[in-house]
Structure formats: C-alpha cells, structure tokens
Design a protein around this motif. Structure first.
Motif, mmCIF file in Angstrom:
data_model
loop_
_atom_site.group_PDB
_atom_site.id
_atom_site.type_symbol
_atom_site.label_atom_id
_atom_site.label_comp_id
_atom_site.label_asym_id
_atom_site.label_seq_id
_atom_site.Cartn_x
_atom_site.Cartn_y
_atom_site.Cartn_z
ATOM 1 N N HIS A 178 0.827 -1.023 0.095
ATOM 2 C CA HIS A 178 0.098 -0.192 0.042
ATOM 3 C C HIS A 178 1.088 1.358 -0.050
ATOM 4 C CE1 HIS A 178 -3.895 -1.977 1.714
ATOM 5 N NE2 HIS A 178 -3.713 -2.832 0.712
ATOM 6 N N ALA A 179 1.615 1.102 0.816
ATOM 7 C CA ALA A 179 2.692 2.192 0.653
ATOM 8 C C ALA A 179 3.829 2.928 -1.310
ATOM 9 C CB ALA A 179 4.127 1.947 1.750
ATOM 10 N N ALA A 180 3.584 1.434 -1.510
ATOM 11 C CA ALA A 180 4.043 1.960 -3.054
ATOM 12 C C ALA A 180 2.815 2.295 -3.716
ATOM 13 C CB ALA A 180 4.730 0.948 -3.199
ATOM 14 N N GLY A 181 1.830 2.372 -2.680
ATOM 15 C CA GLY A 181 0.294 2.430 -4.603
ATOM 16 C C GLY A 181 0.278 1.495 -4.946
ATOM 17 N N GLY A 182 -0.350 -0.197 -4.476
ATOM 18 C CA GLY A 182 -0.256 -0.691 -4.711
ATOM 19 C C GLY A 182 -1.310 -1.743 -4.053
ATOM 20 N N ALA A 183 -1.768 -2.224 -5.162
ATOM 21 C CA ALA A 183 -3.253 -3.775 -4.266
ATOM 22 C C ALA A 183 -2.538 -4.452 -4.052
ATOM 23 C CB ALA A 183 -3.682 -3.760 -5.526
ATOM 24 N N ALA A 184 -2.579 -4.996 -2.961
ATOM 25 C CA ALA A 184 -2.071 -6.122 -1.800
ATOM 26 C C ALA A 184 -3.009 -7.287 -2.036
ATOM 27 C CB ALA A 184 -2.156 -5.963 -0.994
ATOM 28 N N VAL A 185 -2.713 -8.114 -3.329
ATOM 29 C CA VAL A 185 -3.073 -9.922 -3.388
ATOM 30 C C VAL A 185 -2.787 -11.391 -3.349
ATOM 31 C CG1 VAL A 185 -4.446 -10.900 -5.860
ATOM 32 C CG2 VAL A 185 -4.479 -8.591 -5.497
ATOM 33 N N LEU A 186 -3.407 -12.029 -2.021
ATOM 34 C CA LEU A 186 -3.212 -13.404 -1.454
ATOM 35 C C LEU A 186 -3.028 -13.888 -3.173
ATOM 36 C CD1 LEU A 186 -3.393 -15.193 0.730
ATOM 37 C CD2 LEU A 186 -5.247 -15.401 0.321
ATOM 38 N N ALA A 187 -2.294 -14.452 -2.716
ATOM 39 C CA ALA A 187 -1.760 -15.209 -3.722
ATOM 40 C C ALA A 187 -2.422 -16.639 -3.605
ATOM 41 C CB ALA A 187 0.356 -15.615 -4.445
ATOM 42 N N HIS A 188 -1.715 -17.549 -4.977
ATOM 43 C CA HIS A 188 -2.430 -19.330 -4.955
ATOM 44 C C HIS A 188 -2.718 -19.664 -3.480
ATOM 45 C CE1 HIS A 188 1.736 -19.101 -3.090
ATOM 46 N NE2 HIS A 188 2.627 -18.189 -4.431
ATOM 47 N N PRO A 189 -3.873 -19.354 -3.035
ATOM 48 C CA PRO A 189 -4.891 -19.532 -1.418
ATOM 49 C C PRO A 189 -4.511 -20.944 -1.122
ATOM 50 C CG PRO A 189 -6.847 -18.959 -3.168
ATOM 51 C CD PRO A 189 -4.485 -18.220 -3.778
ATOM 52 N N TYR A 190 -4.290 -21.692 -2.447
ATOM 53 C CA TYR A 190 -4.092 -23.602 -1.728
ATOM 54 C C TYR A 190 -3.219 -24.047 -1.387
ATOM 55 C CZ TYR A 190 -0.991 -24.882 -5.133
ATOM 56 O OH TYR A 190 0.416 -25.446 -5.826
ATOM 57 N N GLN A 191 -2.138 -23.065 -1.221
ATOM 58 C CA GLN A 191 -0.821 -23.422 -0.519
ATOM 59 C C GLN A 191 -0.855 -22.976 0.394
ATOM 60 O OE1 GLN A 191 2.949 -21.983 -2.776
ATOM 61 N NE2 GLN A 191 2.540 -23.046 -4.929
ATOM 62 N N LEU A 192 -1.824 -22.143 1.030
ATOM 63 C CA LEU A 192 -1.558 -22.211 2.883
ATOM 64 C C LEU A 192 -2.212 -23.101 3.904
ATOM 65 C CD1 LEU A 192 -4.256 -18.660 2.548
ATOM 66 C CD2 LEU A 192 -2.062 -18.663 3.069
ATOM 67 N N ARG A 193 -3.028 -23.941 2.343
ATOM 68 C CA ARG A 193 -2.994 -25.771 3.207
ATOM 69 C C ARG A 193 -3.809 -25.244 4.432
ATOM 70 N NH1 ARG A 193 2.074 -29.850 2.752
ATOM 71 N NH2 ARG A 193 2.702 -29.111 1.432
ATOM 72 N N LEU A 194 -4.856 -24.537 3.859
ATOM 73 C CA LEU A 194 -5.671 -24.305 5.222
ATOM 74 C C LEU A 194 -8.106 -24.894 4.875
ATOM 75 C CD1 LEU A 194 -5.044 -20.777 6.308
ATOM 76 C CD2 LEU A 194 -4.869 -22.661 7.320
ATOM 77 N N ASP A 195 -8.155 -25.881 5.755
ATOM 78 C CA ASP A 195 -9.923 -26.567 5.046
ATOM 79 C C ASP A 195 -10.223 -24.866 5.812
ATOM 80 O OD1 ASP A 195 -10.615 -25.357 8.163
ATOM 81 O OD2 ASP A 195 -10.438 -27.238 8.724
ATOM 82 N N ASP A 196 -11.699 -25.045 4.736
ATOM 83 C CA ASP A 196 -12.815 -23.627 4.333
ATOM 84 C C ASP A 196 -12.746 -23.138 5.286
ATOM 85 O OD1 ASP A 196 -12.662 -25.619 2.448
ATOM 86 O OD2 ASP A 196 -15.255 -25.451 2.448
ATOM 87 N N ALA A 197 -12.907 -23.102 6.936
ATOM 88 C CA ALA A 197 -13.276 -22.365 8.422
ATOM 89 C C ALA A 197 -11.916 -21.402 8.400
ATOM 90 C CB ALA A 197 -13.652 -23.205 9.478
ATOM 91 N N ALA A 198 -10.898 -22.629 7.751
ATOM 92 C CA ALA A 198 -9.280 -22.162 8.585
ATOM 93 C C ALA A 198 -9.171 -20.264 7.252
ATOM 94 C CB ALA A 198 -8.126 -22.400 8.820
#
Ligand code: AMP
Ligand code: FE
Ligand code: FE
Ligand code: ZN
Length: 281
Positions: A178-198
């Motif tokens: 944000h400090a660089a005026g950009g948008a922050a996006v969560l990459a490839h969420p499957y790699q977090l290895r979380l179940d639906d609720a988490a």
C-alpha cells in the motif's frame, strides 16, 4: 488472455525480462504482470520492452509472509518502483534470503551434497537465488532425478535441508504494498493448506489489515477451488486476479497465459485491480 503472475531470471524464472515480454506479446496477452520474488529488478528491462511491443505491463512483486505450516505469498500490483518503504522492505527480504541460502547450503554440505557456488550463480543468472535453483543444481550433481524430487527429498518445508527465512507479517507486507500505491493480493490460496473454515478466517483477518484481492484463477487450482475462492472474494469484497505462476523451464508444467476459469472478462478484472490500487494513492 491475461497473466498477472510470472517470474523472470531476476528471481527463479528462466526467461529474461525481455524474453518474457516477447513471449507475452507473441501470445497476444492483453496484460502481463511480472511478480518476481522480493525484487522489482525485471522492470528496468521489461518496461521499455513492453512499451516497444505494445504490451500492457503491470508492475508487480511477490512477497513471502510469515505463516505455518503452509505457504503464504502476497502479490502486489500497480506499484510505484520509487517507493522508499517498499524498497527498504525488498532490501530486507533479499538480505533474509541470502542468509537463508547460506544456511541451506551448509545443511546440504552436511548431508554430503556440497554445491558449487559459481554454478549456482550461473543457474540463477545473477538474480535472487531461490530453492528452485538449488533444486536444479542438485539434479546436475546427480543427487536427484528431477527438480520436484529435490523439493520432495530435501528442500520442501519438511525436508532435511529446509531452512526458514525471516519473513514479514501479513500486516507489514500489505502495508508495504500500500505504501507503494499498490493493490495487495493473496497468491495461490491453496498453498496455505487450510480447510474451508480456517481459510475463511485467514482471509477475513487479512481483509481487516487491508488485503485487496485474491488470486482466484491460478494454473494449479481445480474447479472446486476456483468456486470456493470466488465465493470468498464475493463475501469479503476482494478483487479477483488471474495468474499462471510461469517460471519457464524450471517449472516445465506451467505455460505462460494458461489460467483456468470460468472467470469474468479480462477487462473487468483489470479495471477492478486498477481501482483497488487507486485507493492507496
Ligand atoms: P524460495 O523463495 O527460495 O523459498 O523458493 C520458492 C519457490 O520454490 C517458488 O517458486 C515455489 O513454487 C517453489 N516451491 C516451494 N515449495 C515447493 C515444492 N514443495 N515443490 C516444488 N516447488 C516448490
Ligand atoms: Fe518462484
Ligand atoms: Fe508463490
Ligand atoms: Zn510466484
């Protein structure tokens, strides 16, 4: 077609910035974003090349954030390359990477696999050195048959040669984008290895510290994951992005521009991403 997640020789991709831009132009991509790990170095070469080719190039980056046990990567888009805050965060991340690399090579040597530094420099092409380069060097010395086997046997998070890097918190990573005026996006969420609720709890927590989007359309996501991440984007008012994570020959299964759908029009995705970044100017 658009591809908002590709790597160059400035990190662990194998195409130079100019070669990647040429490939994207040849494919007729409506937009490309280079998201090298911890560096914006590709843009010195890529921006003039894209201008000459008439290719829409969005300035991006990929940061590694603190998280266990999966992998948490954050993409930044429409960045101001001159941002002192982002520059200092990237310098810090490069330092952490260099320290981690030293210790990883020590581990490998202790395992009976000393690697030649100058060969690693050749493999990385002088860009940020990462595990895929080490994996390729392990293939070359005959320790393993493939890059994937090098990860499976030595370099993955639970492997004997793995050494964690120091990493930014989600809050600090998002703030740097944000400090660089950009948008922050969560990459490839499957790699977090979380179940639906988490996963939902994680996305909600990131949203509270300013997350703008989620990489719903990704080369390794299946239809069910795409549906789930689309629903999360809608529920948390996040923009959706599309990226392959193309790395060239070091990840031969991933082609530039090949991103699964179904997805809204590229123009709609691009407009939403630009608007998300605009809010941080
Ligand atoms: P590094 O930034 O040095 O930690 O390396 C990250 C790179 O390694 C990314 O391009 C990842 O896609 C790749 N990578 C991480 N874990 C694995 C794995 N288990 N198998 C294959 N590639 C991986
Ligand atoms: Fe990579
Ligand atoms: Fe990543
Ligand atoms: Zn990536």
């Amino acid at each position: 077609m658009i591809d908002l997640h590709a790597h160059t020789t400035c990190s662990d991709g194998t195409d130079s910035p100019a070669a990647l831009v040429a490939r994207a132009a040849e494919l007729g991509l409506a937009a490309l974003a280079i998201c090298d790990h911890d560096t914006l170095a590709a843009y010195d070469e890529a921006l003039p090349a894209a201008a000459a080719a008439g290719l829409g190039l969005i300035v991006g980056v990929e940061l590694s954030l603190a998280f266990e046990p999966g992998t948490f990567h954050l993409l930044g888009y429409h960045l101001d390359r001159g941002s002192p805050e982002l520059t200092s965060r990237l310098n810090e991340a490069q330092q952490w990477r260099a320290e981690r690399n030293e210790r990883m090579l020590e581990r490998l040597a202790a395992l009976g696999l000393p690697l030649d530094r100058s060969r690693l420099e050749d493999i990385s092409g002088g860009g940020e050195l990462g595990r895929p380069h080490v994996a390729r060097a392990l293939v070359e010395v005959g320790a393993v048959e493939s890059i994937q086997a090098a990860f499976d046997r030595y370099l993955a998070k639970d492997g004997p040669a793995y050494v964690p890097k120091a990493r930014l918190s989600a809050q600090d990573g998002i703030a740097a984008i944000h400090a660089a005026g950009g948008a922050a996006v969560l990459a490839h969420p499957y790699q977090l290895r979380l179940d639906d609720a988490a996963l939902e709890a994680h996305v909600a927590a990131c949203r509270r510290v300013g997350l703008d989007g989620i990489e719903v359309f990704y080369s390794q996501h299946n239809a069910e994951q795409i549906a789930r991440y689309t629903a999360l984007a809608e529920r948390y008012d996040l923009v959706m992005t599309a990226g392959s994570d193309y790395h060239g020959t070091i990840k031969p299964g991933i082609a530039l521009g090949q991103v699964p759908g179904p997805r809204p029009s590229d123009q709609a995705l691009l407009a939403a991403l630009a608007a998300a970044a605009e809010r941080w100017r």
